[in-house]
Design an enzyme around this catalytic site. Structure first.
Site, mmCIF file in Angstrom:
data_model
loop_
_atom_site.group_PDB
_atom_site.id
_atom_site.type_symbol
_atom_site.label_atom_id
_atom_site.label_comp_id
_atom_site.label_asym_id
_atom_site.label_seq_id
_atom_site.Cartn_x
_atom_site.Cartn_y
_atom_site.Cartn_z
ATOM 1 N N TYR A 15 8.202 7.722 -1.439
ATOM 2 C CA TYR A 15 7.423 8.950 -1.608
ATOM 3 C C TYR A 15 8.248 10.197 -1.287
ATOM 4 O O TYR A 15 7.759 11.114 -0.633
ATOM 5 C CB TYR A 15 6.160 8.906 -0.728
ATOM 6 N N TYR A 142 -7.320 4.487 -2.363
ATOM 7 C CA TYR A 142 -5.923 4.061 -2.304
ATOM 8 C C TYR A 142 -5.880 2.648 -1.719
ATOM 9 O O TYR A 142 -6.334 2.417 -0.601
ATOM 10 C CB TYR A 142 -5.059 4.995 -1.446
ATOM 11 N N ASP A 238 -11.408 -3.002 2.251
ATOM 12 C CA ASP A 238 -9.992 -2.783 2.522
ATOM 13 C C ASP A 238 -9.887 -2.058 3.866
ATOM 14 O O ASP A 238 -9.984 -0.835 3.934
ATOM 15 C CB ASP A 238 -9.366 -1.973 1.387
ATOM 16 N N LYS A 267 -1.232 -2.865 8.392
ATOM 17 C CA LYS A 267 -0.906 -1.706 9.242
ATOM 18 C C LYS A 267 -0.990 -2.011 10.741
ATOM 19 O O LYS A 267 -0.051 -2.559 11.293
ATOM 20 C CB LYS A 267 -1.774 -0.514 8.850
HETATM 21 C C1 LIG Z 1 -1.643 1.865 3.386
HETATM 22 C C2 LIG Z 1 -2.785 1.237 2.702
HETATM 23 C C3 LIG Z 1 -2.604 0.164 1.825
HETATM 24 C C4 LIG Z 1 -1.231 -0.341 1.454
HETATM 25 O O1 LIG Z 1 -0.564 -0.871 2.547
HETATM 26 P P1 LIG Z 1 1.048 -1.020 2.494
HETATM 27 O O2 LIG Z 1 1.365 -1.828 3.707
HETATM 28 O O3 LIG Z 1 1.584 0.370 2.553
HETATM 29 O O4 LIG Z 1 1.380 -1.713 1.233
HETATM 30 C C5 LIG Z 1 -3.716 -0.430 1.280
HETATM 31 N N1 LIG Z 1 -4.948 0.012 1.564
HETATM 32 C C6 LIG Z 1 -5.167 1.042 2.413
HETATM 33 C C7 LIG Z 1 -6.557 1.454 2.712
HETATM 34 C C8 LIG Z 1 -4.096 1.712 2.990
HETATM 35 O O5 LIG Z 1 -4.309 2.751 3.797
#
Ligand SMILES: *Cc1c(COP(=O)(O)O)cnc(C)c1O
Length: 428
Positions: A15, A142, A238, A267
């Site tokens: 990015y 996202y 998610d 994360k």
């Molecule tokens: C960051 C994020 C992702 C992608 O995770 P990466 O480890 O960066 O591939 C997917 N969903 C959400 C809600 C996110 O914040």
């Protein structure tokens, strides 16, 4: 030569438009909520290093547990083999996830966690001999950068080059405050038009991260989940960003009365120490893959699936997260954010102040057209960086998502920097 200069000879950053951005800052050390660069400058990490860090940098307990695991078993193939850290982590995750979750599938990051979820949902229907492969997602969503994850994410500058290659997704508007009924109507309309071909609805529960820290209520999400389950549509939460305490509870789904069928985690799962992901599902979904017929197998896996060191890191982070002290810190940060919002209701530049648990967000009043590329974003970034604070605005949206070990005085320093925008930041 400085690290920063050597970097510019050989590295391609995520990015980042290398021709426009300044050289990256080379970090040589981390401690607690601080990062130190090669010139000796100190930065307060108010965004948990892209939302991953929970307990501060270079945490000794995390380091010890990771080292112990490395000296015992660093990795083993996860097909045909298993190991204690993977099993224990699954047991402990399931003990705090919504009660309907019963199986854990490991991967390496957030994008793979969502890819796995989408593939699970679509193959679930395929295995049951239904032709259902459409996915519903929120506008502004996202879910990651791989093709499936991009497909279900908002379409725009990030995805333009690939638009012909992404699969069709039904996007419904976000149920922002006062607009809940529109979302519910849209969902119902799409179900009545093409309901029997819709496999799943994927959403970021309560907070949309990269889309601009947009927040909505649990009540309407409960309604949407109920409508989906009544119409044979699987729901995928998610929780890659919202998981592990960010929203004030272990998971944003903890605010719901209904429960999603599939949950994506990454994360914060390892406390921000290692790349790791997990996708969990109900027994109903898992059962649809059990068969004498090998073609019903879930043919998905990554070389580093269930890496023992990452599992050990996740277990260590779990130990720290579930401690009373950490839970109190989470409550304290959430309460401080609420105070910040209350005293800044009339601030000239800060608009739409909002928080969910430890996540605080607000928009900067600007005359410019707002977008991710908004120049106000990079000017804000530098404004805070010059004060030794790492905040990385999304366009004109400033947000805080600190590690839970942040002290009140440190939070206050970040708040003051934001509140001082009025007098110090020229919005011209
Ligand atoms: C960051 C994020 C992702 C992608 O995770 P990466 O480890 O960066 O591939 C997917 N969903 C959400 C809600 C996110 O914040």
């Amino acid at each position: 030569m400085s690290l920063s200069k050597r970097d510019q000879q050989v590295i391609w950053h995520p990015y980042t438009q290398a021709q426009l951005n300044t050289a990256p800052i080379a970090i040589v050390r981390g401690e607690g909520i601080y990062l130190f660069d090669e010139a000796g400058n100190k930065y307060l990490d108010a965004i948990s290093s892209w939302w991953v860090n929970l307990h501060g940098h270079a945490h000794p307990y995390m380091a010890k547990k990771i080292e112990e695991q490395l000296l015992n078993l660093e990795h083993v193939i996860f097909a045909g083999f298993t190991h204690q850290p993977a099993i224990e982590l699954a047991e402990r995750l399931l003990s705090i996830l919504p009660a309907n979750q019963s199986r854990v599938f490991y991967s390496d990051n957030g994008s793979t966690a969502t890819e796995v979820a989408i593939k699970m949902a679509v193959q679930y229907w395929h295995n049951k001999r239904f032709v259902k492969n459409k996915v519903i997602a929120f506008e502004h969503a996202y879910h990651g950068d791989t093709f499936g994850a991009m497909s279900v994410s908002a379409r725009g500058s990030f995805t333009d080059a690939f638009s012909d290659l992404l699969f069709d997704v039904i996007h419904i508007p976000l149920p922002l405050k006062g607009k809940e009924a529109i979302t519910v109507q849209q969902l119902q309309k799409h179900i009545s038009e093409s309901g029997d071909t819709i496999a799943a609805f994927i959403f970021e529960p309560l907070v949309l991260g990269a889309g601009g820290m947009l927040m909505y209520e649990a009540d309407v999400l409960d309604q949407l989940i109920k409508i989906c389950s009544e119409n044979g549509i699987l729901t995928i939460a998610d929780e890659v960003m919202t998981g592990f305490g960010r929203t004030g509870k272990h998971f944003a789904c903890g605010y719901l009365s209904g429960q999603p069928d599939i949950i994506c985690l990454s994360k914060g799962i390892t406390g921000g120490t290692m790349a790791f992901g997990a996708t969990t599902c109900t027994n109903e979904i898992y059962s649809a893959f059990l068969s004498d017929d090998r073609s019903k197998t879930f043919f998905h896996g990554h070389s580093y699936t269930a890496n023992p060191v990452a599992c050990a890191a996740a277990l260590a982070s779990f130990d720290l997260l579930t401690k009373k002290e950490c839970q109190q810190n989470i409550g304290r940060i959430a309460a401080s954010h609420i105070d910040f919002i209350a005293r800044n209701q009339d601030h000239k530049m800060l608009k739409n102040l909002r928080s969910t648990g430890t996540i605080l967000a607000m928009d900067i009043e600007t005359n410019e057209q707002t977008s991710y590329f908004n120049s106000v974003g990079s000017r804000l970034y530098n404004f805070f960086l010059n004060q030794g604070i790492i905040l990385r605005p999304l366009g004109n949206t400033i947000y805080l998502m600190p590690p839970y070990c942040i002290e009140y005085d440190e939070l206050k320093r970040v708040y003051s920097a934001i509140e001082s925008l009025e007098s110090n930041f020229k919005n011209d």
